[in-house]
Each structure stands twice: as C-alpha cells, then as structure tokens.
Write an enzyme that holds these catalytic residues in place. Structure first.
Site, PDB file in Angstrom:
ATOM      1  N   SER A 216      13.416 -21.681  23.391  1.00 37.17           N
ATOM      2  CA  SER A 216      12.952 -21.384  24.741  1.00 37.17           C
ATOM      3  C   SER A 216      13.981 -20.511  25.451  1.00 37.17           C
ATOM      4  CB  SER A 216      12.708 -22.684  25.505  1.00 37.17           C
ATOM      5  OG  SER A 216      12.006 -22.426  26.696  1.00 37.17           O
ATOM      6  N   ASN A 217      13.923 -20.401  26.738  1.00 35.55           N
ATOM      7  CA  ASN A 217      14.908 -19.622  27.478  1.00 35.55           C
ATOM      8  C   ASN A 217      15.161 -20.261  28.839  1.00 35.55           C
ATOM      9  OD1 ASN A 217      13.052 -18.377  29.527  1.00 35.55           O
ATOM     10  ND2 ASN A 217      12.090 -17.662  27.638  1.00 35.55           N
TER      11      ASN A 217
END
Ligand code: CTP
Length: 403
Positions: A216-217
């Site tokens: 993810s980020n």
C-alpha cells in the site's frame, strides 16, 4: 495571505444550551483554538446544569457569558458588544427551545439576545441535539425550516444511541461535521455545482499478497475527502470512492468503499458515466503481486522473490471514455521536471486539469491536513502556498469552474 490553520485569527462565539451533549462542546472549543481561533463562550442557564462555565472558561481562556444582567458589572450592551466582536457563531448543542427562540426572534436571555444582535451580518451555525421525538415534533421541524430559510447553517443531528437509552435521531453531529459546518457557514460556497454529479476517488489501495499482507502507500485520503466535502457544499450530488482508512466521511456524500486498484476500477466504472466531474485523488497502486496466496505464507530459509504485475490505470481508462460534458481532474506527485511531467500526464490521461503535489515543500501531501499544490490546465498554471486541504479543495473548483 493563506494560513495553514482552518480558523486562523477568526473570532468565534460558541453558544451552549441545556442538553446532555453540552460536554461535547468542550472538544469543539479546544479544536477551534488549536486551529487558530479566538473563542468566546455564552451559555444558557440550562447549559450550566450540564457543564460548568469554569470548564469552558479554562478551555477558551476567557470569561463565559451567562447572564443578561450580571451583578456588579455594566452590562447594558454586552450582547451587542459580543455580536460586534464575532466573525462567526456556532450554537452547539442547540435545544428545541433555543431553536424556537432564534427562529421567532425572541431574545429573553443572553444567548438568544446576542444571536438576535448578530442578525444576518454574521454567519451562524446551529447544531441541534435533543430527543428523537422532540426533534421530529412539528414545531421544531418548522423552526429548523425557518432558520435554514433565513440563511443559518444547520448541522443536522445524527442517528444513534441517545442518552434516554434507545436509538433515534437527535445525537449531536460528530466533531468533524461541526467543524465542516462552521467552516461552510464562514465560506459559503457558490451553488456552482447544483444539479451536477461529482465522483471523487480518495485514499490508498491495498494489494494483497496473502490474507494478512498487502502493498500500500501513505495516502490517508484527506485531500479526496476535502474535495468531496467542497463539491457537496457547492450543491453537487457526490459519490466518494475511497480506499481503507479511518477518516470520518463528509456529510451528505454517498460512500463506496473499496480495497484494491481493481475494486477501484470496478467502482469508478460503475459511476463514471453519470458523473459530470471526476476527481481522481486516490493513490492507486501501480503494481500488485502477480500471485495472491490464499493462506498465510510461512517464512523460508531463502529470500522470497516478489513478482509484481501492472494494475489498470483507472484514470486513463475513464479519460479515454470521456464524453463532451465531462470534466476530469487528476493528481500528480512528481520529483523531476514536475510541471512538465504533470502536463504530460494531463494529456496522456485526457484530463482537463491536474493538481501537482509538491512533496518536498513542508506541509505538503501525505498525512498532513495541509497541502502545497500547483494547479495546471492546458492554458495556465497557478502555484498555491501551503494551506489547509479544505481550502485547497475550494481553490481546485474555483480554478476548474472560473479559470
Ligand atoms: N491513477 C489511477 N490509476 C492508477 C494509477 C494512478 O487512476 N493505477 C491516477 C491517480 O489517482 C492520479 C493520477 O492517475 O490522479 C496520476 O497518478 P500518479 O501516481 O502520479 O501517476 P502514474 O500514472 O501512476 O505515473 P507514475 O507513478 O509513473 O508517475
């Protein structure tokens, strides 16, 4: 000059009336002070049964107004003085009684008289809280209608568990809604998006490797949520397609929650054709694990090679489908030749406008409540200083709609 705090140097009067939700006003006062506001508090007699003036005096760092005619003080014009001082006013919580008084021009205590003295020159937000049956009584509903028609901003109560021990409508709106409503009262948005549908994507996506691990980020979705709120404030029907996160959904917005880039594509695909404006603020993953394991991977002795495959570029696919009346706004984070690369992205994805995040500026992009952006369209670009994301959202629509 733009500020990084939502209520910087604003003078805000908070009116508290007699309701169990009065204790929640303490959080609002503190929040507004942290956002740069000077706060003065007025309380009805009823309110002082629920929380003490001392509590609110301590939080606002200034004496609380309770009496129309306090002993040993010259007070003949106190209500007008306070009304003249204020940039805005919020009645939180507002009882049915006080709502009735304000709607009908009755001033029989300090609070209702001060609100009358504010008249229409000062933005006033009213956040009712009461029992379900009181809220839906004909008189309260009629009075709320009068207040809305008079231009007061109503922060409607929520449904949920009431102090009486049962569920119903009447809970004071949550802090985020109170803040948004007050902000909206102070920055009335032109109803420029009345009758339009705005679809906004927000937040990060998750690309699972196995049932417990994902890529993810850092995106939290704050920028996209602010855009959804602003579009709603301008009168649009808003659909917010958002990745996982803990943000409180803006009021009045249809929520579609997704996890992966592919989910986001499916949701965008469903809603895009009905949109007049599509704003892609989500940080969609560009890659996902080639293989998703259906069991938790055990560690081995050797390195684990992770093969990634491309996800779909949601915005580019929507852009290619764009019809004449539709407007598309994308976001870009660039570190080299930012404006050149952002312009290139704008053309490649068929966008009308792109918002360039400047990640190296302090107060910018991920996780912050503020952002530093450059707004770009085919003809021009505008560098904005650091400002709250709600203000950035306003500037984005101004740029798109008014050039
Ligand atoms: N975007 C999208 N789907 C993707 C990747 C990006 O819809 N799979 C959208 C983002 O929401 C954003 C815009 O495309 O509005 C640009 O995203 P960005 O990550 O800056 O650009 P990329 O196209 O992914 O290119 P790169 O990462 O190589 O700069």
């Amino acid at each position: 000059m733009f500020s990084t705090r939502l209520f910087d140097k604003k003078k805000i009067v908070i009116g508290v009336t007699g309701c169990i939700a009065a204790y929640k006003t303490c959080h609002l006062v503190r929040h507004l002070m942290q956002e740069g506001a000077s706060v003065r508090v007025m309380m009805t007699r009823g309110a002082t049964h629920f929380i003490t003036p001392l509590t609110l005096e301590s939080l606002s760092q200034t004496p609380v107004y309770t009496d129309m005619f306090p002993e040993n003080q010259f007070a003949a014009t106190h209500h007008v003085d306070l009304a003249d001082w204020a940039d805005a006013c919020a009645i939180v919580p507002a009882t049915g009684n006080t709502i009735g008084k304000i709607a009908n021009g009755i001033g029989d205590d300090f609070l209702s008289t001060t609100v009358m003295a504010m008249g229409e020159r000062i933005p006033i937000m009213i956040a009712p809280a009461m029992n379900h049956h009181m809220w839906f009584s004909a008189a309260v509903q009629r009075n709320i209608g009068v207040l809305a028609a008079d231009g007061k901003e109503i922060c409607y109560p929520e449904e949920g568990y009431l102090a009486e021990g049962y569920e119903g409508v009447g809970r004071l709106a949550r802090l985020e809604f109170l803040v948004q409503s007050l902000y909206r009262a102070m920055h009335p948005a032109p109803q420029s998006l009345q009758g339009k549908t705005v679809v906004v994507t927000a937040g990060a996506t998750r690309e699972y490797l196995d049932p417990v691990r994902f890529l993810s980020n850092r995106s939290t979705g704050k920028m996209g949520y602010a855009i959804a709120w602003e579009a709603y404030a301008r009168g649009a029907k808003v659909v917010l397609i958002h990745g996982p996160g803990h943000l409180t959904a803006p009021m009045g917005v249809e929520l579609v929650s997704v996890e992966s880039a592919e989910d986001m594509f499916v949701a965008a695909n469903d809603y895009f054709d009905d949109s007049d404006i599509y704003v892609s603020a989500a940080a969609v993953a560009d890659y996902r694990p080639e293989r998703i394991y259906d069991h938790k991977l055990k560690k081995g002795e050797r390195n684990f090679p992770l093969h990634l495959e491309r996800t779909r570029d949601v915005l580019q696919i929507m852009g290619a489908r764009k019809k004449g009346h539709q407007r598309l706004i994308g976001f870009a984070v660039e570190t080299e030749d930012p404006v050149g690369n952002a312009r290139h992205k704008m053309i490649k994805k068929y966008l009308d406008m792109i918002v360039l995040n400047n990640p190296h500026e302090s107060g910018a992009a991920f996780e912050h409540d503020t952002n530093v952006v450059t707004l770009i369209d085919a003809a021009k670009e505008e560098n904005l200083p650091v400002m709250p994301k709600l203000d950035v959202a306003r500037e984005i629509f101004e740029f798109l709609l008014n050039g």
